[in-house]
Design an enzyme around this catalytic site. Structure first.
Site, PDB file in Angstrom:
ATOM      1  N   LYS A   1      -4.567  -0.521  16.810  1.00 23.50           N
ATOM      2  CA  LYS A   1      -4.348   0.373  15.859  1.00 23.50           C
ATOM      3  C   LYS A   1      -4.177   1.712  16.466  1.00 23.50           C
ATOM      4  CE  LYS A   1      -7.947   2.707  12.741  1.00 23.50           C
ATOM      5  NZ  LYS A   1      -9.392   2.561  12.082  1.00 23.50           N
TER       6      LYS A   1
ATOM      7  N   SER B   1     -10.052   2.391   7.270  1.00 20.48           N
ATOM      8  CA  SER B   1      -8.814   3.000   7.950  1.00 20.48           C
ATOM      9  C   SER B   1      -7.828   2.170   8.557  1.00 20.48           C
ATOM     10  CB  SER B   1      -9.003   4.279   8.747  1.00 20.48           C
ATOM     11  OG  SER B   1      -9.827   3.619   9.870  1.00 20.48           O
TER      12      SER B   1
ATOM     13  N   SER C   1     -14.270   0.806   8.282  1.00 26.63           N
ATOM     14  CA  SER C   1     -12.818   0.919   8.313  1.00 26.63           C
ATOM     15  C   SER C   1     -12.184  -0.515   9.016  1.00 26.63           C
ATOM     16  CB  SER C   1     -12.413   2.050   9.357  1.00 26.63           C
ATOM     17  OG  SER C   1     -12.484   3.257   8.650  1.00 26.63           O
TER      18      SER C   1
END
Lengths: 494, 95
Positions: free
Chosen positions: A78, A158, A182
């Site tokens: 990420k 997210s 997320s």
């Protein structure tokens, strides 16, 4: 079987048995990224050259018989984790040229264990969002499709880029971060497994901060066992994070397949909330039956402050974000926009650098912390947070683990939800309470809904008892036999 | 509690986020929507409840105030928007 369809566990044995090389394994993934990323936009930055070099080194290590748990395994990272010498943007214009001169602890741990990073995955800007539509680098497309419908769906957020990459075979696993859901919510939307560890289990050092008392890194992968393998590497005490907890990291893989006989599973009444779709209600009931069949005792419990979780979150998280993001001022780092005065420079820099959702949350946080409103909003929310945690603590005196839905609906289409921020926030209604309390939680795909989209169930455990999540999650996984794969994936694209 | 346009402008100023006058109505609507929604917390009796700071899984540790990874000046400065030699440069703020 195609190299992009393997689990991490199977790939690690295949590499050791020399059935294929790390270079072949990594190249299969970098080729898949080259073919599919222009459409899915799961990666902001790809690192094929570095990955192939690392794969060659992995093959040398394998040849010497010195392989570690992740040697040669291609992972997506990420783009919120700082990676030494590789651009790290947090999906924001303000950091679009930021190249960290250091490595986050979590990614350093994965590199220590031999992992090969194939790129930095897309996310909501500064991890603020539930649909991966706030990224300055554009939205991510969910690789799943509704039956007979080509509409582009959101991957959740997210960590939407990580979830989409893992689902589509553009990485064998990926790191995520979870502040209010997320990791778990995008895992549910993309039909993969995602685990948010106990707060303090994985170091936050080198992870770009959103809301520091909530942010926690965790693994996302296509099986519960793969999450256990990744968590083993990511977890551990770190002196450089003052909230890292110094306690032993158990053997997580040993929990997979453990007997559940006598395990008490709590079903919280308050999660039968409004807006829960009928198909998710059905999947939840099915999950309860599977765990009963596996020898668990099902116990009804009450978490009376559940309904206040989201409102508490949307005071606490913006408050912490307004403080954390004050550092992006255009002086020390961040893209500077000139202004006539110092304040004008700050204002121009931060207006140009942050997207609308980030600006909105900074302003919310600034307001709830401002003189005259601090007690009414922020202090009040901190007190309600204590009550939310107390609910969990009391429930865990009666049960070992909780089973709930992960999200109230399956993935929705881009632009399908209203522009009302509060409506968007409701996607996290089931994931936020465990975050507020710092409890570990995991989402496991258990089936497909009426429109052919994956549905996930959430397990919430006691602090530092990720093993029970993994044991229970593996039982759900086995009962569900979830082998469905999305329409858009590396193997299908060939 | 309902925010008026002057308060929206004041919050933006405190947050150092530049806004145009044309942004104010939309921001006012969105922030009021969120604030109206969080008002539900007023239903909760928090009399005598201790506020929760962090998740309480461990006491905050301290360490000696010493440099632990020194001699990396160039790395520290490597992302400065503007620099001269070993210094950050900032706009002139005092005439």
């Amino acid at each position: 079987m195609s190299l992009t369809e393997l689990t991490i566990a199977d790939a690690a044995s295949g590499l050791r048995a020399r059935k294929f090389s790390a270079v072949e394994l990594v190249r299969a993934h970098t080729d898949a990224i080259a073919a599919l990323n222009p459409r899915l936009n799961a990666y902001i930055t790809t690192t094929a050259d570095g990955a192939l070099k690392a794969a060659q080194q992995a093959d040398e290590v394998l040849a010497k018989g010195e392989a570690r748990s992740l040697t040669g395994i291609p992972l997506g990272i990420k783009d919120l984790f700082c990676t030494n010498g590789v651009r790290t943007t947090a999906a924001s214009n303000i950091l679009k040229n930021f190249v960290p001169p250091y490595e986050s602890t979590v990614t350093a741990n994965l590199l220590r264990d031999g992992a090969v990073f194939v790129g930095k995955t897309n996310l909501d800007e500064f991890a603020m969002g539930s649909a991966n539509i706030t990224s300055a680098f554009g939205p991510v497309e969910n690789p799943w499709k509704r039956n007979g419908d080509d509409a582009a769906l959101v991957p959740g957020g997210s960590s939407g880029g990580s979830a989409a990459a893992v689902a589509a075979g553009l990485a064998m696993g990926a790191t995520g971060t979870d502040t209010g859901g997320s990791i778990r919510q995008p895992a549910a939307y993309c039909g993969i497994v995602g685990l948010k560890p106990t707060y303090g289990r994985c170091s936050r050092f080198g992870t770009i901060a959103y809301a520091s008392s909530l942010d926690q890194a965790g693994p996302m992968a296509r099986s519960v066992r793969d999450c256990a393998i990744m968590l083993q590497s990511m977890a551990g005490f770190d002196e450089r994070d003052s909230t890292s907890v110094n306690c032993d990291v158990p053997d997580y893989s040993a929990a997979i397949g453990r007997s559940l006989k006598g395990l008490k599973v709590g079903i919280p009444a308050e999660y039968r909330a409004e807006g829960l779709s009928a198909e998710i209600e059905t999947a939840w009931q099915q999950g309860i039956e599977w765990l009963r069949a596996a020898g668990c005792e099902i116990v009804d419990v009450s978490l009376p402050h559940t309904k206040y979780g989201l409102a508490t979150y949307y005071i606490v998280a913006p408050a912490e974000c307004s403080s954390n993001l004050a550092r992006y001022d255009g002086l020390r780092f961040g893209e500077r926009v000139p202004g006539e005065t110092l304040d004008a420079m700050y204002e121009a820099t931060r207006r140009a650098g942050f997207g609308p959702e980030v600006r909105r949350r900074i302003m919310m946080g600034t307001y709830v912390l401002s003189a005259g409103y601090y007690d009414a909003y922020y202090l009040k929310a901190q007190k309600v947070r204590t009550l939310i945690r107390r609910d969990f603590t009391e429930a865990f005196q009666k049960v070992d683990v909780l089973l709930t839905p992960t999200a109230p609906t399956p993935a929705f289409a881009q632009g399908e939800q209203s522009d009302d921020p509060v409506q968007m926030y409701l996607n996290d209604i089931f994931t936020v309470p465990a975050s507020m309390a710092g409890m570990p939680a995991m989402s496991v795909p258990v089936g497909l809904g009426a429109t052919g989209l994956p549905l996930g169930l959430q397990l919430i455990g006691r602090p530092f008892d990720e093993e029970t999540l993994l044991a229970t999650g593996s039982a759900l996984e086995q009962a569900a036999g979830f082998t469905h794969r999305p329409a858009i994936r590396a193997e299908a694209a060939k | 509690m309902s925010l008026d346009p002057a308060t929206v402008r004041r919050i933006a100023r405190l947050a150092r986020i530049g806004i145009d006058e044309s942004d104010v109505p939309a921001l006012q609507g969105e922030l009021n929507g969120i604030l109206g929604w969080v008002e539900q917390l007023n239903e909760v009796d928090v009399e005598g409840v201790t506020p929760m700071v962090g998740t309480g899984h461990a006491a905050l540790r301290t360490r000696p105030d010493v440099v632990t990874d020194g001699n990396c000046r160039d790395a520290v400065l490597s992302n400065a928007p503007d620099g001269v030699g070993p210094f950050y440069t900032v706009p002139k703020v005092v005439e």
